[in-house]
Design a protein around this motif. Structure first.
Motif, PDB file in Angstrom:
ATOM      1  N   VAL A   1       1.042  -1.491  -0.585  1.00  0.00           N
ATOM      2  CA  VAL A   1       0.040  -0.236   0.184  1.00  0.00           C
ATOM      3  C   VAL A   1       0.969   0.917  -0.416  1.00  0.00           C
ATOM      4  CG1 VAL A   1      -1.942  -1.090   1.173  1.00  0.00           C
ATOM      5  CG2 VAL A   1       0.062   0.146   2.366  1.00  0.00           C
ATOM      6  N   ALA A   2      -0.063   1.860   0.157  1.00  0.00           N
ATOM      7  CA  ALA A   2       1.105   3.629   0.052  1.00  0.00           C
ATOM      8  C   ALA A   2       1.948   4.345   1.054  1.00  0.00           C
ATOM      9  CB  ALA A   2       0.315   4.360  -0.981  1.00  0.00           C
ATOM     10  N   GLU A   3       1.653   3.770   2.174  1.00  0.00           N
ATOM     11  CA  GLU A   3       1.986   3.919   2.922  1.00  0.00           C
ATOM     12  C   GLU A   3       3.569   3.328   3.167  1.00  0.00           C
ATOM     13  OE1 GLU A   3      -1.663   2.168   5.682  1.00  0.00           O
ATOM     14  OE2 GLU A   3      -1.164   3.597   3.629  1.00  0.00           O
ATOM     15  N   ASP A   4       3.191   1.869   3.164  1.00  0.00           N
ATOM     16  CA  ASP A   4       4.286   1.104   3.569  1.00  0.00           C
ATOM     17  C   ASP A   4       5.523   1.492   1.690  1.00  0.00           C
ATOM     18  OD1 ASP A   4       3.633  -0.558   4.925  1.00  0.00           O
ATOM     19  OD2 ASP A   4       2.333  -2.114   2.969  1.00  0.00           O
ATOM     20  N   ILE A   5       5.243   1.831   0.784  1.00  0.00           N
ATOM     21  CA  ILE A   5       5.961   2.707  -0.465  1.00  0.00           C
ATOM     22  C   ILE A   5       6.636   3.344   0.730  1.00  0.00           C
ATOM     23  CG2 ILE A   5       6.116   3.107  -2.249  1.00  0.00           C
ATOM     24  CD1 ILE A   5       3.785   1.774  -3.112  1.00  0.00           C
ATOM     25  N   LEU A   6       5.879   4.485   1.329  1.00  0.00           N
ATOM     26  CA  LEU A   6       6.953   5.857   1.212  1.00  0.00           C
ATOM     27  C   LEU A   6       7.936   5.157   2.468  1.00  0.00           C
ATOM     28  CD1 LEU A   6       3.668   8.251   2.089  1.00  0.00           C
ATOM     29  CD2 LEU A   6       5.429   8.119   0.058  1.00  0.00           C
ATOM     30  N   ARG A   7       7.651   3.927   3.812  1.00  0.00           N
ATOM     31  CA  ARG A   7       8.503   3.852   4.740  1.00  0.00           C
ATOM     32  C   ARG A   7       9.658   3.216   4.167  1.00  0.00           C
ATOM     33  NH1 ARG A   7       7.772   7.335   7.616  1.00  0.00           N
ATOM     34  NH2 ARG A   7       5.948   7.137   8.803  1.00  0.00           N
ATOM     35  N   LYS A   8       9.846   2.616   3.188  1.00  0.00           N
ATOM     36  CA  LYS A   8      10.226   1.808   2.590  1.00  0.00           C
ATOM     37  C   LYS A   8      11.729   3.283   1.307  1.00  0.00           C
ATOM     38  CE  LYS A   8       8.463  -2.930   2.215  1.00  0.00           C
ATOM     39  NZ  LYS A   8       8.410  -3.852   1.264  1.00  0.00           N
ATOM     40  N   HIS A   9      10.691   4.290   0.783  1.00  0.00           N
ATOM     41  CA  HIS A   9      11.529   4.882  -0.607  1.00  0.00           C
ATOM     42  C   HIS A   9      11.152   7.014   0.365  1.00  0.00           C
ATOM     43  CE1 HIS A   9      12.051   0.806  -2.283  1.00  0.00           C
ATOM     44  NE2 HIS A   9      11.023   0.584  -2.595  1.00  0.00           N
ATOM     45  N   GLY A  10      10.826   6.759   0.853  1.00  0.00           N
ATOM     46  CA  GLY A  10      10.915   8.301   1.043  1.00  0.00           C
ATOM     47  C   GLY A  10      11.772   8.590   2.239  1.00  0.00           C
ATOM     48  N   HIS A  11      13.003   8.072   2.993  1.00  0.00           N
ATOM     49  CA  HIS A  11      13.499   9.148   3.729  1.00  0.00           C
ATOM     50  C   HIS A  11      13.665  10.636   3.197  1.00  0.00           C
ATOM     51  CE1 HIS A  11      14.074   5.041   4.486  1.00  0.00           C
ATOM     52  NE2 HIS A  11      14.435   5.223   5.399  1.00  0.00           N
ATOM     53  N   ASP A  12      13.818  10.582   2.116  1.00  0.00           N
ATOM     54  CA  ASP A  12      14.278  11.892   1.515  1.00  0.00           C
ATOM     55  C   ASP A  12      12.815  12.882   1.598  1.00  0.00           C
ATOM     56  OD1 ASP A  12      16.921  11.234   1.228  1.00  0.00           O
ATOM     57  OD2 ASP A  12      17.119  10.519  -0.653  1.00  0.00           O
ATOM     58  N   LEU A  13      11.794  12.314   1.811  1.00  0.00           N
ATOM     59  CA  LEU A  13      10.392  13.016   1.671  1.00  0.00           C
ATOM     60  C   LEU A  13      10.447  13.751   2.842  1.00  0.00           C
ATOM     61  CD1 LEU A  13       8.163  10.804  -0.490  1.00  0.00           C
ATOM     62  CD2 LEU A  13       9.610  12.959  -1.264  1.00  0.00           C
ATOM     63  N   SER A  14      10.518  15.449   2.910  1.00  0.00           N
ATOM     64  CA  SER A  14       9.631  15.693   3.933  1.00  0.00           C
ATOM     65  C   SER A  14       8.736  16.677   4.265  1.00  0.00           C
ATOM     66  CB  SER A  14      10.448  18.046   4.420  1.00  0.00           C
ATOM     67  OG  SER A  14      10.978  18.109   2.830  1.00  0.00           O
ATOM     68  N   ARG A  15       8.118  16.672   2.539  1.00  0.00           N
ATOM     69  CA  ARG A  15       6.255  17.251   2.801  1.00  0.00           C
ATOM     70  C   ARG A  15       5.878  15.789   1.770  1.00  0.00           C
ATOM     71  NH1 ARG A  15       3.837  21.285   4.575  1.00  0.00           N
ATOM     72  NH2 ARG A  15       2.356  21.991   2.894  1.00  0.00           N
ATOM     73  N   LEU A  16       4.310  16.065   2.395  1.00  0.00           N
ATOM     74  CA  LEU A  16       3.433  14.931   1.501  1.00  0.00           C
ATOM     75  C   LEU A  16       2.147  15.922   1.187  1.00  0.00           C
ATOM     76  CD1 LEU A  16       3.635  11.583   3.434  1.00  0.00           C
ATOM     77  CD2 LEU A  16       4.854  12.001   1.595  1.00  0.00           C
ATOM     78  N   THR A  17       1.712  15.612  -0.768  1.00  0.00           N
ATOM     79  CA  THR A  17       1.047  16.319  -1.016  1.00  0.00           C
ATOM     80  C   THR A  17       0.057  14.876  -1.654  1.00  0.00           C
ATOM     81  OG1 THR A  17       1.767  16.703  -2.766  1.00  0.00           O
ATOM     82  CG2 THR A  17       1.887  18.409  -1.293  1.00  0.00           C
ATOM     83  N   VAL A  18      -1.520  15.055  -1.317  1.00  0.00           N
ATOM     84  CA  VAL A  18      -2.378  14.795  -2.387  1.00  0.00           C
ATOM     85  C   VAL A  18      -3.492  15.453  -2.751  1.00  0.00           C
ATOM     86  CG1 VAL A  18      -4.536  12.732  -1.645  1.00  0.00           C
ATOM     87  CG2 VAL A  18      -2.146  12.748  -0.121  1.00  0.00           C
ATOM     88  N   ASP A  19      -3.493  14.760  -4.229  1.00  0.00           N
ATOM     89  CA  ASP A  19      -4.732  15.447  -5.000  1.00  0.00           C
ATOM     90  C   ASP A  19      -6.291  15.316  -4.547  1.00  0.00           C
ATOM     91  OD1 ASP A  19      -6.741  15.254  -6.906  1.00  0.00           O
ATOM     92  OD2 ASP A  19      -4.592  14.943  -9.000  1.00  0.00           O
ATOM     93  N   ASP A  20      -7.028  16.129  -4.973  1.00  0.00           N
ATOM     94  CA  ASP A  20      -7.628  16.860  -4.088  1.00  0.00           C
ATOM     95  C   ASP A  20      -9.005  15.036  -4.659  1.00  0.00           C
ATOM     96  OD1 ASP A  20      -7.269  18.687  -2.368  1.00  0.00           O
ATOM     97  OD2 ASP A  20      -7.719  20.205  -4.275  1.00  0.00           O
ATOM     98  N   ALA A  21      -8.411  15.428  -5.963  1.00  0.00           N
ATOM     99  CA  ALA A  21      -9.490  14.112  -6.371  1.00  0.00           C
ATOM    100  C   ALA A  21      -9.424  12.672  -5.097  1.00  0.00           C
ATOM    101  CB  ALA A  21      -8.911  13.661  -7.558  1.00  0.00           C
ATOM    102  N   SER A  22      -8.492  12.254  -4.477  1.00  0.00           N
ATOM    103  CA  SER A  22      -8.330  11.341  -3.713  1.00  0.00           C
ATOM    104  C   SER A  22      -9.181  11.230  -2.996  1.00  0.00           C
ATOM    105  CB  SER A  22      -6.651  10.927  -3.156  1.00  0.00           C
ATOM    106  OG  SER A  22      -7.080   9.909  -2.555  1.00  0.00           O
ATOM    107  N   GLU A  23      -9.862   9.750  -3.118  1.00  0.00           N
ATOM    108  CA  GLU A  23     -10.766   8.924  -2.109  1.00  0.00           C
ATOM    109  C   GLU A  23     -10.525   8.876  -1.272  1.00  0.00           C
ATOM    110  OE1 GLU A  23     -13.328   6.648  -4.439  1.00  0.00           O
ATOM    111  OE2 GLU A  23     -14.312   8.365  -5.873  1.00  0.00           O
ATOM    112  N   THR A  24      -9.112   8.200  -0.879  1.00  0.00           N
ATOM    113  CA  THR A  24      -8.547   7.818   0.450  1.00  0.00           C
ATOM    114  C   THR A  24      -7.876   8.592   1.567  1.00  0.00           C
ATOM    115  OG1 THR A  24      -9.233   5.636  -1.094  1.00  0.00           O
ATOM    116  CG2 THR A  24      -7.089   5.443   0.675  1.00  0.00           C
ATOM    117  N   PHE A  25      -6.984   9.615   0.608  1.00  0.00           N
ATOM    118  CA  PHE A  25      -5.711  10.055   1.555  1.00  0.00           C
ATOM    119  C   PHE A  25      -6.141  11.321   1.575  1.00  0.00           C
ATOM    120  CE2 PHE A  25      -3.625   5.770   0.553  1.00  0.00           C
ATOM    121  CZ  PHE A  25      -3.408   5.945   1.438  1.00  0.00           C
ATOM    122  N   ALA A  26      -5.712  12.230   2.498  1.00  0.00           N
ATOM    123  CA  ALA A  26      -5.724  13.861   2.319  1.00  0.00           C
ATOM    124  C   ALA A  26      -4.373  14.268   3.136  1.00  0.00           C
ATOM    125  CB  ALA A  26      -6.740  14.163   2.688  1.00  0.00           C
ATOM    126  N   SER A  27      -3.768  15.061   2.827  1.00  0.00           N
ATOM    127  CA  SER A  27      -2.248  16.223   3.475  1.00  0.00           C
ATOM    128  C   SER A  27      -2.766  17.094   4.904  1.00  0.00           C
ATOM    129  CB  SER A  27      -1.750  16.418   2.143  1.00  0.00           C
ATOM    130  OG  SER A  27      -0.203  17.538   2.693  1.00  0.00           O
TER     131      SER A  27
END
Length: 323
Positions: free
Chosen positions: A1-27
């Motif tokens: 799932v999305a959060e698992d991918i972020l945990r494995k590959h998102g060590h350089d990310l400092s901010r997460l944004t989500v498309d307003d059209a998403s029906e699952t996530f927000a930021s």
């Protein structure tokens, strides 16, 4: 799932944004939440801030939300939070203190595992409300101390490894003109209430005499200390005018002389067995006996404070005024 991918590959990310059209996530300020805004899903590992306040309205911190966020030293959790899920803070090696709100009902497996800098953990629920996985604090420092609102935590198997590092904190309330002056500073102020280490001492004194509307008048009689269950524990915790705080919240009352109020009863030729009291004080409580009269059916009481006939009338504690 999305959060698992972020945990494995998102060590350089400092901010997460989500498309307003998403029906699952927000930021929320760059932190991933569910669409409803009630669950925190993923805090960016690459964020360098040392402090973070979980937004009001969050009821769940999802698994792995803060895992390996090593920059965080302080995370403030809101009242209203219910679940801290598995591995939520696993590996937060800089986290120094965490306050578990009184509304939290569950802290999951390894939820604070390997938080090696953790110095203080505070559970703010009065009774043993927060069900805690036995491995929730595996790997924390042997110097980490646990502060709880109830001694009942000591009886729980999952807390047995920490019994020698557990301290109860309590609060003191006052009423009817009593004043409780602490001998030291509060351990913590939370939700506008000061909490002190059990065993702390307070000097007890009197302020203004309560207004007559309270049901008490001079002369002063004594101080009374009641615990959470409203039991009088004065003899156990009071020595003269010094209070030693027990392992529960207490209320200190300056007890003055109760005013005696009168009850005028008109049974209209009937009888009441047992007899109805003709006086009461603010400390009394009773229900008027249903009267009987030969050849008649009782249709209710009328009188002070009754807009219509009532089949049952009670005088609860705290009542004042003649009836």
């Amino acid at each position: 799932v999305a959060e698992d991918i972020l945990r494995k590959h998102g060590h350089d990310l400092s901010r997460l944004t989500v498309d307003d059209a998403s029906e699952t996530f927000a930021s929320d300020d760059g932190v991933l939440t569910n669409k409803e805004g009630t669950g925190l899903v993923c805090y960016p590992i690459g964020r360098t801030a040392t402090s973070y306040t979980v937004p009001e309205g969050m009821t769940v911190i999802a698994p792995y939300t803060f895992q390996d966020c090593t920059a965080l030293e302080n995370v403030i959790l809101p009242e209203g939070l219910i679940v801290i899920d598995d591995y939520a803070f696993d590996g937060c090696t800089s986290l120094k203190e965490i306050i578990i709100p009184s509304t939290v009902e569950s802290t999951g497996s390894a939820s604070f595992r390997s938080c090696t800098s953790l110095e203080n953990v505070l559970f703010m629920s009065k009774g043993y409300r927060t069900l805690t996985a036995g491995d929730a604090f595996d790997g924390v420092s042997s110097e980490c101390h646990f502060y709880v609102r109830s001694a009942s935590y000591r009886t729980k198997e999952e807390f047995s490894p920490y019994n020698d590092r557990m301290t109860v904190i309590s609060a003191v309330g006052t009423t009817y003109g009593a004043i409780a002056t602490p001998s030291g500073e509060p351990f913590i102020t939370y939700g506008g209430t000061d909490y002190y280490i059990a065993g702390s001492t307070f000097a007890i004194s009197r302020g203004e005499v309560p207004d007559i509307s309270t049901g008490y008048v001079e002369p002063f009689l004594s101080y009374v200390v009641r615990d959470d269950s409203n039991s009088d524990i004065s003899e156990a915790v009071l020595s003269g005018e010094t209070l030693t705080l027990p392992e529960s919240d207490v209320t200190v009352m300056a007890r003055y002389t109760p005013i005696v109020f009168n009850i005028t009863i008109d049974l209209d030729g009937g009888t009441a067995n047992p007899a109805i009291p003709t006086t009461f004080t603010v400390e009394d409580e009773f229900t008027l006996t249903t009267p009987e009269r030969f050849g008649s059916i009782f249709t209710g009481w009328t009188g002070t404070g009754l807009e219509e006939a009532a089949m049952s009338v009670s005088i609860p504690k705290g009542s004042t005024g003649n009836r």
